[in-house]
Design a protein around this motif. Structure first.
Motif, PDB file in Angstrom:
ATOM      1  N   ASP A  30      11.205  29.261 -41.702  1.00  0.00           N
ATOM      2  CA  ASP A  30      10.470  29.911 -40.831  1.00  0.00           C
ATOM      3  C   ASP A  30      10.495  29.438 -39.420  1.00  0.00           C
ATOM      4  O   ASP A  30      10.113  30.596 -38.433  1.00  0.00           O
ATOM      5  N   GLU A  31      10.761  28.632 -38.883  1.00  0.00           N
ATOM      6  CA  GLU A  31      10.772  28.314 -37.558  1.00  0.00           C
ATOM      7  C   GLU A  31       9.714  28.394 -36.771  1.00  0.00           C
ATOM      8  O   GLU A  31       9.720  28.643 -35.655  1.00  0.00           O
ATOM      9  N   CYS A  33       8.105  31.141 -36.353  1.00  0.00           N
ATOM     10  CA  CYS A  33       7.797  32.671 -35.690  1.00  0.00           C
ATOM     11  C   CYS A  33       7.185  33.325 -36.608  1.00  0.00           C
ATOM     12  O   CYS A  33       6.368  33.140 -37.624  1.00  0.00           O
ATOM     13  N   SER A  34       6.726  34.420 -35.982  1.00  0.00           N
ATOM     14  CA  SER A  34       5.764  35.465 -36.437  1.00  0.00           C
ATOM     15  C   SER A  34       6.407  36.892 -36.278  1.00  0.00           C
ATOM     16  O   SER A  34       7.235  37.121 -35.420  1.00  0.00           O
ATOM     17  N   ALA A  37       5.714  38.902 -33.192  1.00  0.00           N
ATOM     18  CA  ALA A  37       6.205  38.318 -31.720  1.00  0.00           C
ATOM     19  C   ALA A  37       6.523  39.261 -31.292  1.00  0.00           C
ATOM     20  O   ALA A  37       7.242  40.254 -31.453  1.00  0.00           O
ATOM     21  N   ASN A 157      14.477  31.846 -40.440  1.00  0.00           N
ATOM     22  CA  ASN A 157      13.348  33.051 -40.419  1.00  0.00           C
ATOM     23  C   ASN A 157      13.410  34.235 -41.105  1.00  0.00           C
ATOM     24  O   ASN A 157      13.711  35.457 -40.978  1.00  0.00           O
ATOM     25  N   PHE A 160      11.334  37.352 -41.506  1.00  0.00           N
ATOM     26  CA  PHE A 160      11.179  37.988 -40.361  1.00  0.00           C
ATOM     27  C   PHE A 160      12.229  38.698 -39.800  1.00  0.00           C
ATOM     28  O   PHE A 160      12.313  39.468 -39.085  1.00  0.00           O
ATOM     29  N   CYS A 204      12.956  33.579 -31.632  1.00  0.00           N
ATOM     30  CA  CYS A 204      12.180  34.151 -32.857  1.00  0.00           C
ATOM     31  C   CYS A 204      12.896  35.677 -33.061  1.00  0.00           C
ATOM     32  O   CYS A 204      13.206  36.372 -31.840  1.00  0.00           O
ATOM     33  N   THR A 207      12.478  39.117 -30.211  1.00  0.00           N
ATOM     34  CA  THR A 207      11.804  38.740 -29.039  1.00  0.00           C
ATOM     35  C   THR A 207      12.963  38.579 -28.011  1.00  0.00           C
ATOM     36  O   THR A 207      12.616  38.649 -26.728  1.00  0.00           O
TER      37      THR A 207
END
Length: 399
Positions: A30-31, A33-34, A37, A157, A160, A204, A207
């Protein structure tokens, strides 16, 4: 290694092979991130509304006037002073088409090119890959918002990164061919994907923008899983056959194709199996005539619904770095060029690989399609495009 993904057992093992090749476990997935983002990359733009007012349904059958063909032929002859061979095509909707392939397929020993001989057209293949993915979206077998976790659970990620991120190069995944140990030997799809996924993401998902051949190789693998067939077979079924792209095929390792040799500085380069490595990201062999035929069908709504084609050219980040190609923006498998002191606005895609450069485009201001492929790495195909476009413009002034 010359195995391909043609057999079901190998296709189904792809995800496992990639996971085994990665030097890290799911803890890095997942690093931080969201999914929420915000985009903070280069400026974005869309193709102007006026572009879509064109009647893309007009045919390009028939031959162009003889005097225009002569002017285009003269322009081609001048190109051949700088490259061993060229495949070129121009189509004016409602008026006709012209295509030609001339020069030397190989300089040492000297071997004349055959009229319908293929060239490696590199990343122009991405538009065909994107078209197949979007066909699957139209069929509701895939969604642009689907995460890659289903196919690549070990990817950074994975939860995501979406299909649309891969199409637009906004995933943050490192491009396998940018790695210093990439080399020139053939590497199968599972290996090149693993190479890219083993790197720490650049940003991410969603982004920023960075060209990633890894993402397009992943799209090819996803297509294979959904279709239960090799990417080459899917390409033939969905695009090559229906559109009569009779000189278009995917390069495979160890398989001889009637393709011209690539050159660098006029000297042949020996990299036949290297051309198969890019897979769905750029292993295509084709001709300028076939590229024009495909783009005419794409913009004409015979590959995807017009609304989907328009979406391909929407919300496009400016291209930065070694893949910028000048004033260009990138959408879903397509580029939007803007060269005010030259062709002006163009919709298309460029490509380059060891020994070859290619470009295909629709030029709204001139209402024409044009494609150029050179078997010389050091001469940009865009220079040939501009030469052909100037010939058409001069002909129209005198008409």
């Amino acid at each position: 290694m010359t195995t391909t993904l043609n057999d079901p057992a190998r296709r189904n093992a792809l995800a496992t092979m990639i996971a085994m090749a990665l030097p890290w476990g799911s803890a890095r997935a997942d690093e931080g991130c969201s999914v929420r983002a915000a985009y903070a990359g280069p400026p974005r733009r869309s193709a102007p509304d006026a572009v879509w007012q064109r009647d893309f349904g007009r045919a390009i059958d028939g031959e162009l006037p003889a005097d225009l063909q002569k002017s285009l032929g003269d322009a081609l002859d001048k190109m051949l002073q700088h490259v061993p061979a060229a495949s070129v095509a121009v189509a004016l909707p409602g008026e006709g088409s012209w295509r030609a392939t001339r020069g030397l397929a190989r300089t040492e020993p000297r071997e004349p090119v055959r009229p319908d001989q293929g060239f490696q057209v590199a990343s122009t293949a991405k538009t065909l890959t994107a078209a197949i993915v979007l066909q699957l979206v139209e069929e509701r077998r895939l969604a642009l918002g689907d995460s890659i976790e289903r196919w690549f659970p070990e990817a950074p990620n994975a939860g995501f990164v979406t299909i649309e991120h891969l199409l637009r190069h906004t995933s943050g995944l490192v491009s396998f061919n940018a790695l210093p140990d990439f080399g020139t030997k053939y590497r199968p799809p599972a290996e090149i994907i693993a190479m890219g996924l083993a790197q720490k993401p650049q940003f991410c998902p969603g982004t920023n923008w960075s060209y990633s051949n890894t993402g397009y190789a992943m799209l090819g693998a996803i297509v294979e899983r959904l279709e239960g067939a090799s990417f080459e077979q899917v390409l033939a079924k969905r695009l090559v056959g229906p559109l009569a792209l009779t000189h278009t095929t995917m390069r495979r390792p160890g398989v001889e194709l009637p393709v011209v040799s690539g050159h660098a500085g006029g000297r042949p380069v020996e990299a036949p199996d290297q051309y198969a490595t890019p897979y769905a990201a750029g292993a295509l062999a084709s001709t300028a005539g076939d590229l024009v035929r495909f783009w005419h069908a794409l913009l004409g709504g015979r590959v995807l619904p017009p609304a989907t084609v328009r979406r391909m050219f929407g919300d496009m980040p400016a291209m930065l770095g070694p893949y910028s190609g000048g004033n260009a923006s990138y959408g879903m498998g397509v580029q939007l060029y803007d060269v005010p002191d030259g062709p002006g606005l163009m919709l298309g895609h460029s490509g380059g690989i060891e020994g070859f450069t290619s470009v295909v485009a629709y030029v709204p201001a001139d209402d024409l399609y044009v494609a150029v492929s050179f078997n010389e790495k050091k001469v940009p195909a865009e220079a040939g495009l501009w030469s052909l476009l100037r010939a058409v413009r001069a002909w129209r002034v005198l008409r």
